[in-house]
Motif scaffolding. Sequence first.
Motif, short mmCIF file in Angstrom:
data_model
loop_
_atom_site.label_atom_id
_atom_site.label_comp_id
_atom_site.label_asym_id
_atom_site.label_seq_id
_atom_site.Cartn_x
_atom_site.Cartn_y
_atom_site.Cartn_z
N ARG A 17 51.72 65.33 45.43
CA ARG A 17 52.28 66.25 46.46
C ARG A 17 51.73 67.50 46.72
O ARG A 17 51.97 68.11 47.86
CB ARG A 17 53.86 66.50 46.00
N TYR A 18 51.00 68.16 45.75
CA TYR A 18 50.41 69.31 45.94
C TYR A 18 49.19 69.67 45.82
O TYR A 18 48.57 68.92 44.96
CB TYR A 18 51.29 70.50 45.09
N GLN A 19 48.45 70.83 46.55
CA GLN A 19 47.22 71.10 46.14
C GLN A 19 47.05 72.43 45.52
O GLN A 19 47.88 73.47 46.11
CB GLN A 19 46.41 71.24 47.54
N PRO A 20 46.65 72.37 44.35
CA PRO A 20 46.57 73.71 43.77
C PRO A 20 45.49 74.80 44.41
O PRO A 20 44.47 74.16 44.91
CB PRO A 20 46.05 73.54 42.35
N VAL A 21 45.69 76.13 44.46
CA VAL A 21 44.67 76.98 44.75
C VAL A 21 44.61 78.02 43.94
O VAL A 21 45.88 78.60 43.43
CB VAL A 21 45.23 77.57 46.36
N LEU A 228 50.38 68.79 50.07
CA LEU A 228 49.31 68.62 50.51
C LEU A 228 49.11 68.30 52.30
O LEU A 228 50.21 68.07 53.02
CB LEU A 228 49.06 66.88 49.88
N GLY A 229 47.97 68.58 52.57
CA GLY A 229 47.60 68.59 54.13
C GLY A 229 48.22 69.75 54.82
O GLY A 229 47.91 70.13 56.15
N SER A 230 48.87 70.88 54.19
CA SER A 230 49.38 72.02 54.66
C SER A 230 48.38 73.24 54.56
O SER A 230 47.42 73.07 53.62
CB SER A 230 50.43 72.57 54.05
N ASP A 231 48.07 74.06 55.56
CA ASP A 231 47.17 75.12 55.57
C ASP A 231 47.77 76.49 55.04
O ASP A 231 47.37 77.40 54.81
CB ASP A 231 46.61 75.71 56.88
#
Length: 500
Positions: A17-21, A228-231
């Motif tokens: 569900r999430y992209q780590p930064v 995911l997919g969000s800026d």
Amino acid sequence: MSTTATKLVPFEEALTRYQPVMGLEIHVELNTNTKMFCGCPTEFGAEPNTQICPVCLGLPGALPVVNAKAVESAIRMGLALNCQIAEWCRFARKNYFYPDMPKNFQTSQYDEPIAFDGFIDVDVDGETYRIQIERAHMEEDTGKSLHVGGSTGRIHGADHSLLDYNRAGIPLIEIVTRTIEVPGDKAPAVARAFVNQIRDLMVALGVSDARMDQGSMRADVNLSLKPLGSDQLGTRTETKNVNSFRSVERAVRYEIGRHAAILDAGGSILQETRHFHESDGTTSAGRPKSDADDYRYFPEPDLAPVAPDPAWVEELRGTLPEPPAERRKRLQAEWGFSDLDMRDTVGAGALDLVVETIAAGATPQSAKKWWLGELARTANERGTDLQALAITPAQVAQIQGLIDAKRINDKLARQVFEGVLAGEGDPEAVVVARGLEVVSDDGALGDAVDRAIANDPDAAQKIRDGKQAAAGALIGFVMKEMRGQADAGRVRELIIEKLS
Ligand SMILES: [Zn+2]
């Protein structure tokens, strides 16, 4: 709204569900003989408050002077990180109160760092990831608070605190990355590999001993999640002063699971610092931190600007060590390692240890075998890095030398490692003190062989009939009798001699 979720979302699930930064900040203490702005010595472990003077104590009227060697180290470090070097830059005062900071401001650099806009490439599982470096700036370390009376060494629960200013004014370089976005499942390993590579670089440059276990290199791990997919970047937390490569990896994993749990529950992340706990790999809340923290930075009026001569910078460029990727390629060829051997060695953070062990006389294969086998297992059990183990590459080479000289075997070597790690002295001393030397004296071995033959007449008869494979049982008997301290090759020869 919960900000203290203790139930984590499992790592793999969070990544669906999430992209780590991430963003990493690394503080490196330079190994100059004197402090950043005064002539005080910098030795580690001195009696508290014996390496101080009016300048690093911030007494009225004291005037700082920039340590030229520290500037040189900062420039070489910047060049090694592929940074631009500022033609002109200043120090700035970062104003805040902290008991271990006697001046009430830290002399740092603000919008004019000595080095900026660089990058380094790190390899993880055969893939190369480019980490952009935003800046590397010079500053001074603070003193150290010691909280006494509590169980954790933290201020909570302590009954009093002591201050040691020996560290105040030690030159530091802070390396700050730009945001790092890599495939989520690789994020923890990339963070670890980056910190590992910075350490190797510092050691190769000779500008710091970069010992994470002694605090001469420390990492802050910034982490946020975005759907995911969000800026849209999420709110980040900053886990402070993580002090081993392994802990960097664990801190990233933990914060991913923690953030995901809060976000899943519809909560919001509190922007704050976090403490990492080695014992269980968790983090706990530190202090709230906002982007608007105002340190009232202003240019340091007591120090002249730093304006390195471009010719000098070019001269320093000529003193840089071989770039890490080229060095790895060259070493792999020299050692005859497969890609996998090399990847394992680099991944374990053992590259320099293997280099030094070979320099001390071991073969590449034996150096790798001990660091990635016995010693990696020990480090893992103790929750620490290989570098922090109480054994030197020279001692590892000495143990291999004892094996090569047939004075001990592989099995006994493990006990020698145990002894050295327990502080019982050099390998030679451990072998003597523990009585580990293998017996190759034919008299003692011959007696044991006679007993083995008497104990197992069937096996003995088979050997007489030419079936040498049957010797295994007799060798096993002898080894057991000699408590493992027999030269198995010599035992075999004696058995065959006696039975032919
Ligand atoms: Zn001083």
